[in-house]
Design a protein around this motif. Structure first.
Motif, mmCIF file in Angstrom:
data_model
loop_
_atom_site.group_PDB
_atom_site.id
_atom_site.type_symbol
_atom_site.label_atom_id
_atom_site.label_comp_id
_atom_site.label_asym_id
_atom_site.label_seq_id
_atom_site.Cartn_x
_atom_site.Cartn_y
_atom_site.Cartn_z
ATOM 1 N N MET A 514 0.833 -1.190 0.000
ATOM 2 C CA MET A 514 0.000 0.000 0.000
ATOM 3 C C MET A 514 0.875 1.250 0.000
ATOM 4 S SD MET A 514 -2.961 1.079 2.715
ATOM 5 C CE MET A 514 -3.973 -0.283 2.138
ATOM 6 N N VAL A 515 0.526 2.213 -0.832
ATOM 7 C CA VAL A 515 1.205 3.507 -0.859
ATOM 8 C C VAL A 515 0.178 4.554 -0.445
ATOM 9 C CG1 VAL A 515 2.484 5.182 -2.235
ATOM 10 C CG2 VAL A 515 2.738 2.728 -2.708
ATOM 11 N N GLU A 516 0.401 5.178 0.705
ATOM 12 C CA GLU A 516 -0.518 6.197 1.207
ATOM 13 C C GLU A 516 0.077 7.580 1.001
ATOM 14 O OE1 GLU A 516 -1.084 5.253 5.303
ATOM 15 O OE2 GLU A 516 -2.557 3.691 4.898
ATOM 16 N N GLY A 520 -1.932 16.877 -0.814
ATOM 17 C CA GLY A 520 -1.121 17.391 -1.910
ATOM 18 C C GLY A 520 -0.036 16.448 -2.398
ATOM 19 N N GLN A 521 -0.046 15.173 -1.944
ATOM 20 C CA GLN A 521 1.030 14.247 -2.274
ATOM 21 C C GLN A 521 0.600 13.113 -3.207
ATOM 22 O OE1 GLN A 521 4.365 14.364 -1.132
ATOM 23 N NE2 GLN A 521 3.763 16.436 -0.530
ATOM 24 N N LYS A 522 -0.586 13.227 -3.822
ATOM 25 C CA LYS A 522 -1.078 12.113 -4.638
ATOM 26 C C LYS A 522 -0.156 11.821 -5.825
ATOM 27 C CE LYS A 522 -5.124 10.331 -7.049
ATOM 28 N NZ LYS A 522 -6.548 10.567 -7.432
ATOM 29 N N ALA A 539 -5.426 7.693 -0.082
ATOM 30 C CA ALA A 539 -5.159 8.772 0.875
ATOM 31 C C ALA A 539 -4.948 8.189 2.260
ATOM 32 C CB ALA A 539 -6.316 9.766 0.883
ATOM 33 N N GLY A 540 -4.025 8.774 3.005
ATOM 34 C CA GLY A 540 -3.742 8.328 4.368
ATOM 35 C C GLY A 540 -3.832 9.486 5.339
ATOM 36 N N SER A 541 -3.568 9.212 6.600
ATOM 37 C CA SER A 541 -3.684 10.238 7.637
ATOM 38 C C SER A 541 -2.349 10.888 7.973
ATOM 39 C CB SER A 541 -4.282 9.629 8.910
ATOM 40 O OG SER A 541 -3.514 8.525 9.347
#
Length: 605
Positions: A514-516, A520-522, A539-541
């Motif tokens: 998984m890549v979270e 602004g980092q998508k 998206a991650g936290s």
């Protein structure tokens, strides 16, 4: 009721909160001499200090620099006054006397320390381990670096047994839990969060052991406070409360600590009071609503320092402020514990601070069998010394008022998300606080395996992008196969990405890598994911980009998926807990927050 500890005729063993130095055989251990050279001069003259201590009782206590104590204390013989009177000690004996005095002090301190430990051990009571449920959540496992979270259940008992009725009032027998907080100390031992559980929240009450030895039947809808009252004894039933919290949260409780009114009162005096704040004055009628009149002010408006009875009045206060609910009271309890932590941390988490505190507390303390000695209690206290006040948080489990009565329901799925966040050792703002250190560097032969960066179809293109160096990536091993975080790190470094950390994920059961990405980092996450064919991007936290490698990465790197999995296939693969709902995060209190903020709930205060 509001008299100060130790104001009686003596300051001996019977004075609550007094820290004595009693020998193991019952004989008194002489107090060590204080004052350095001044004491040496007095010893040479064959005289002892005749100065009075606080309230004229006992020897004068010296401060850190050997200064005299409270005003009104008598003069200390020796020193400059003695010199002026011509009572100079023989010079030839000074060095010898000082040397022997220093040696004596060390011996006495060692002897007193042993006596104190014996005294603390004698104070501590523990509840029956057989009363703890056998069907429990799994124990957290230490990682390769020995890091392990600790969950401690803190219970404030309103027992009227012993002398507690004088402090708490009331005529009812038995005991209830005025305060219950589940304290989660993260594995890095730099973060902690305390979750308040309302006493009138509806929960499932599991089977609990009674004093007779019989077990109750599970009750599907009960007030949380009923757990501690099960059995109807003045000592309460901490094991039943622990069983209830484990069933409610799915979190293993490592330790349980119960403090009653006496212990709480003594602790606040041992730390010389706690700073609190109130938005309006509190009167006698607010403390005891059964009084026919408003009465005098008990706690004034604004900042103040409280201890003993007044500290109890503050943390137990419900009426005369806010809507008079338990929610407001829990907010004040969280503010109080924050201030208490700040006070203790300011004095220093060391035996000098903790021993008097432990002596005060253990006289009215009940603990689980795992904390039933002074060594264990002090070791646990010292293990918290690296927690910064800002990283000590307090929240209340998500709740709502019931429409059919005055009780509360615990809100789902919000509460469930909170429990899952703690299980994953994630902070309220999504940080990974597992304490995992980077994996050992991979060997050259391991790095040159069949899935080295050059053999990955997308790797050459990614490596040619000079802009990758500005992209920071945290890497975690989401499997039980060691070294995978380092493999992935080497792959990222070869593609010119900047790796900020390599460690083990909160869960080691990931099937797919998984890549979270944070805000602004998508686009950067998609660049990173190009190195991990089949990876999921979401998206991650956490800020920046995070890679959690799964079993697919292990397989691509020559690992044995069957040996590493130990699970039940793709459906068993967990995900990193998402962001917590605002019902939790918006109400969080840090221990360094303004003591006057967030001390009430609802209208009226």
């Amino acid at each position: 009721m509001s008299g100060q500890w130790g104001e009686g005729p003596a300051r001996g063993d019977d004075a609550p909160g007094a820290l004595t130095t009693e020998a193991a055989d019952g004989g008194a251990v002489p107090q060590p001499r204080t004052g350095g050279r001044a004491e040496a001069r007095r010893a040479a003259q064959g005289k002892g200090s005749q100065a009075k201590g606080p309230q004229g009782k006992g020897p004068q206590a010296k401060g850190p620099q050997g200064k005299a104590g409270p005003e009104g204390a008598g003069p200390v013989p020796g020193g400059r006054a003695a010199a002026r009177n011509g009572r100079k000690p023989p010079k030839k004996n000074v060095k010898k006397i000082v040397a022997w005095s220093a040696a004596g002090v060390l011996v006495l301190i060692a002897g007193a320390g042993g006596a104190i430990y014996l005294k603390l051990n004698a104070n501590i009571k523990s509840f029956d381990a057989d009363a703890i449920a056998t069907d429990r959540p799994p124990e957290a496992q230490a990682d390769a670096d020995g890091n392990k979270p600790v969950n401690v259940l803190l219970i404030g008992s309103d027992s009227r047994g012993k002398n507690n009725a004088d402090l708490g009032g009331g005529e009812d027998g038995g005991a209830r839990s005025d305060t219950t907080i589940l304290l989660h100390v993260y594995a890095d031992h730099k973060h902690a969060v305390g979750i308040s559980i309302p006493r009138n929240a509806k929960v499932t009450l599991p089977a609990c052991k009674l004093p007779s030895g019989k077990w109750t039947k599970e009750k599907s809808s009960a007030l949380f406070n009923e757990a501690f009252a099960t059995g109807g004894t003045d000592d309460g039933n901490p094991a039943c409360t622990q069983n209830t919290v484990e069933k409610l949260t799915g979190i293993r409780v490592d330790h349980t600590i119960v403090v009653d009114f006496q212990g709480f009162s003594a602790m606040t005096k041992a730390v010389h009071g706690v700073d609190v704040c109130l938005p309006k004055p509190i009167y006698e009628g607010d403390i005891n609503p059964n009084l026919p009149k408003k009465g005098s002010v008990v706690l004034p408006q604004g900042p103040q320092k409280v201890e003993g009875q007044k500290a109890l009045d503050y943390v137990r206060l419900r009426h005369g402020i806010g809507d008079g609910s338990d929610i407001g009271r829990m907010k004040r309890q969280q503010a109080f514990l924050s201030s208490l932590a700040k006070n203790i941390k300011g004095q220093g988490l060391n035996p000098t601070t903790l021993l008097p505190l432990a002596d005060a507390a253990t006289k009215s303390l009940v603990v689980d069998p795992g904390l039933n000695s002074a060594d264990k209690l002090l070791s646990f206290g010292l293990s918290l010394k690296n927690i910064d006040l800002h990283d000590l948080k307090f929240v209340t489990v998500p709740w709502r008022y019931r429409t059919q009565d005055a009780d509360l329901d615990i809100v789902q799925p919000d509460a469930g998300k909170l429990w899952e966040t703690l299980k994953a050792d994630r902070t309220l703002d999504g940080q990974n606080a597992t304490g995992e250190q980077p994996d050992a560097p991979a060997s050259p032969s391991a790095s040159a395996g069949p899935s080295a960066p050059a053999t990955t179809p997308s790797a050459p293109a990614a490596a040619s992008d000079a802009g990758n160096a500005a992209i920071k990536v945290a890497v975690y091993n989401g499997t039980t196969t060691r070294g995978m975080a380092d493999r992935a790190s080497e792959q990222l470094k070869a593609a010119k990405f900047t790796v900020t950390k390599a460690g083990t994920a909160a869960s080691t059961k990931y099937t797919t890598t998984m890549v979270e990405y944070g805000s602004g980092q998508k686009a950067n996450a998609e660049k990173v994911a190009a190195l991990f064919p089949g990876a999921t991007v979401e998206a991650g936290s956490s800020p920046g980009v995070t890679v959690i490698v799964g079993k697919d990465f292990v397989a691509a790197n020559g690992g044995a998926t069957a040996a590493a999995s130990g699970g039940s296939g793709p459906s068993a693969a967990p995900t990193t807990p998402g962001p917590l709902p605002t019902s939790v995060t918006n109400e969080a209190r840090s221990a360094d927050d303004d003591i006057c903020a967030g001390t009430t709930y609802g209208s009226g205060g």
